[in-house]
Design an enzyme around this catalytic site. Sequence first.
Site, PDB file in Angstrom:
ATOM      1  N   LYS A  28       0.955  -1.211   0.027  1.00 19.73           N
ATOM      2  CA  LYS A  28      -0.008  -0.050  -0.126  1.00 19.73           C
ATOM      3  C   LYS A  28       0.981   1.252   0.123  1.00 19.73           C
ATOM      4  O   LYS A  28       0.703   1.985  -0.724  1.00 19.73           O
ATOM      5  CB  LYS A  28      -0.891  -0.055   1.105  1.00 19.73           C
ATOM      6  CG  LYS A  28      -1.725   1.399   1.533  1.00 19.73           C
ATOM      7  CD  LYS A  28      -2.950   0.916   2.194  1.00 19.73           C
ATOM      8  CE  LYS A  28      -2.808   0.808   3.761  1.00 19.73           C
ATOM      9  NZ  LYS A  28      -2.880   2.249   4.232  1.00 19.73           N
ATOM     10  N   SER A  29       1.743   1.268   0.885  1.00 24.11           N
ATOM     11  CA  SER A  29       2.819   2.491   0.882  1.00 24.11           C
ATOM     12  C   SER A  29       3.549   2.659  -0.406  1.00 24.11           C
ATOM     13  O   SER A  29       3.425   3.919  -0.867  1.00 24.11           O
ATOM     14  CB  SER A  29       3.912   2.526   2.199  1.00 24.11           C
ATOM     15  OG  SER A  29       3.290   2.385   3.254  1.00 24.11           O
ATOM     16  N   GLY A 100      -5.005   8.358   5.000  1.00 17.92           N
ATOM     17  CA  GLY A 100      -4.047   9.277   5.679  1.00 17.92           C
ATOM     18  C   GLY A 100      -2.790   9.427   4.743  1.00 17.92           C
ATOM     19  O   GLY A 100      -2.082  10.608   4.650  1.00 17.92           O
ATOM     20  N   ASP A 320       2.610  -0.452  12.149  1.00 20.92           N
ATOM     21  CA  ASP A 320       1.295  -1.183  11.873  1.00 20.92           C
ATOM     22  C   ASP A 320       1.014  -2.633  11.927  1.00 20.92           C
ATOM     23  O   ASP A 320      -0.043  -2.829  12.255  1.00 20.92           O
ATOM     24  CB  ASP A 320       1.206  -1.003  10.241  1.00 20.92           C
ATOM     25  CG  ASP A 320       0.999   0.631   9.634  1.00 20.92           C
ATOM     26  OD1 ASP A 320       0.599   1.366  10.669  1.00 20.92           O
ATOM     27  OD2 ASP A 320       1.256   0.585   8.457  1.00 20.92           O
TER      28      ASP A 320
HETATM   29  C1  S3P Z   1       2.633   5.220   6.042  1.00 20.97           C
HETATM   30  C2  S3P Z   1       3.484   5.492   7.248  1.00 20.97           C
HETATM   31  C3  S3P Z   1       2.919   5.352   8.558  1.00 20.97           C
HETATM   32  C4  S3P Z   1       2.025   3.899   8.649  1.00 20.97           C
HETATM   33  C5  S3P Z   1       1.025   4.033   7.698  1.00 20.97           C
HETATM   34  C6  S3P Z   1       1.609   4.258   6.212  1.00 20.97           C
HETATM   35  C7  S3P Z   1       3.411   5.406   4.924  1.00 20.97           C
HETATM   36  O1  S3P Z   1       2.220   6.157   9.291  1.00 20.97           O
HETATM   37  O2  S3P Z   1       1.297   3.903   9.942  1.00 20.97           O
HETATM   38  O3  S3P Z   1       0.079   3.013   7.675  1.00 20.97           O
HETATM   39  O4  S3P Z   1       3.055   5.013   3.756  1.00 20.97           O
HETATM   40  O5  S3P Z   1       4.293   6.402   5.019  1.00 20.97           O
HETATM   41  P1  S3P Z   1       3.113   7.440  10.044  1.00 20.97           P
HETATM   42  O6  S3P Z   1       3.941   8.132   8.892  1.00 20.97           O
HETATM   43  O7  S3P Z   1       1.866   8.594  10.501  1.00 20.97           O
HETATM   44  O8  S3P Z   1       3.819   7.082  10.704  1.00 20.97           O
END
Ligand code: S3P
Length: 439
Positions: A28-29, A100, A320
């Site tokens: 996903k990231s 997010g 996560d």
């Molecule tokens: C992510 C970073 C993490 C993770 C999120 C995905 C990303 O969050 O918890 O599921 O893709 O960069 P944070 O950057 O708020 O730590």
Amino acid sequence: MTKLGTKQKLLAKKPSSLSGILSVPGDKSISHRAIVLSMIAHETTRIFNFLDSTDTNKSLSAAIQLGIECEKKGELLKVRGKGLYGLKPPEQELFFGNSGTSMRLFMGVLSAQKFSSTLAGDSSLNSRPMERVAIPLRNMGACIEMEEDHAPVQIYPSEQIIGCKQKLKVPSAQVKSAILLAALYANSKTILKTDWITRNHTELMLEFFGCPINHNDKEVIIKYGEIKGRNALTIPGDFSSAAFLILATLLAKNSQIIIKDVGLNPTRTGFIKILQMMGGDITTTIDPNSSFEIQGTIKVRSSVLRGITVPNNLVSLSIDELPLVCLAAACAQGITTIRNASELRFKESDRITAMVALLSKLSIEVKELKDGLVINGGVITGGEIDSFGDHRIAMVALIASACSKSEILVHNTENINTSFPNFVETVNHLGMDIINPDH
Ligand code: S3P
């Protein structure tokens, strides 16, 4: 495929054993980053194994609203990049749903544009902190407004993005990435210092796209400038999705699985180290043909787990997966302590409170701390669980059935689609027994 509809419930029964060889959907990231970088690169990028989930599709729709041509054909997604300055003003607000990562990465790019934009999300996303992204971007000259730390976020054109030296104030890869994306538009180089190791997918992909960037555990130095296109980019399987299968296998009796082509970037795999410390039988083999992201194979066998104190340095490397660590702790012998994890309170739900509620419902003794949990391992009973609309809490609750005494009914499971749309089919294929009781 089982379609997860509104307010959907899922019922999980204890499986006899799990086995199989499989791969998991794309990361996903990395999928979000692939869209964002391809859209501001020159030329067309062909993306393979893009995760087709509601979260990643929010990044895709935003790119389309910004005038980028994207074409999906089966496994292949083509993105025709228009360079740093080729985006067109969106006609409407950009809606990022539950995602997010989309909102924060796009804040980085949009804060450097010569047009205004409005970024909004669903009720969960609109209650998550956004000033942590806006403050460092404003330090670089961005004009961003919002009320009380929350989306909707209003971005106005800035005169100039300024390259400067900053220190990351929160252990967040999303915040780091927003700064790095804005830095591409800066008038000089950007130096970002950090006290935490967080996922480095943006740094690796920027490098892959030919951007002059130096990075290590303590700092990133990035030089502004155009990025080239990449003819082809392949996304590895999502380690965070694989983590559910890993724990289910460790907890179920007489089980063994092999997960292939999965991302093994060390900034993501703290969960393996934690589970190995707890006695988990997990081995990994790195694929020698890995591309810009390390990938490989994970082999897992049923194991008896024991409680540990989770080392602080593994918290950001497993952020996560910490809800899964909580479940492992609940099934382990002895006490497990997780501290320095207050970031869990700012995820799709407050994951400390959510895990305390979940484990208590399943008859496990658990103490809530400001920055973590203390869990006394025991026997998991069945019960009814609310996911709080959080995909990872829903999936953890379902995985708990791998060793529960009786059935677990999980409410509000539709958001599983945000990260792992074929979760139910995948785990059932391995031998789990999860059904929609209303069908
Ligand atoms: C992510 C970073 C993490 C993770 C999120 C995905 C990303 O969050 O918890 O599921 O893709 O960069 P944070 O950057 O708020 O730590």
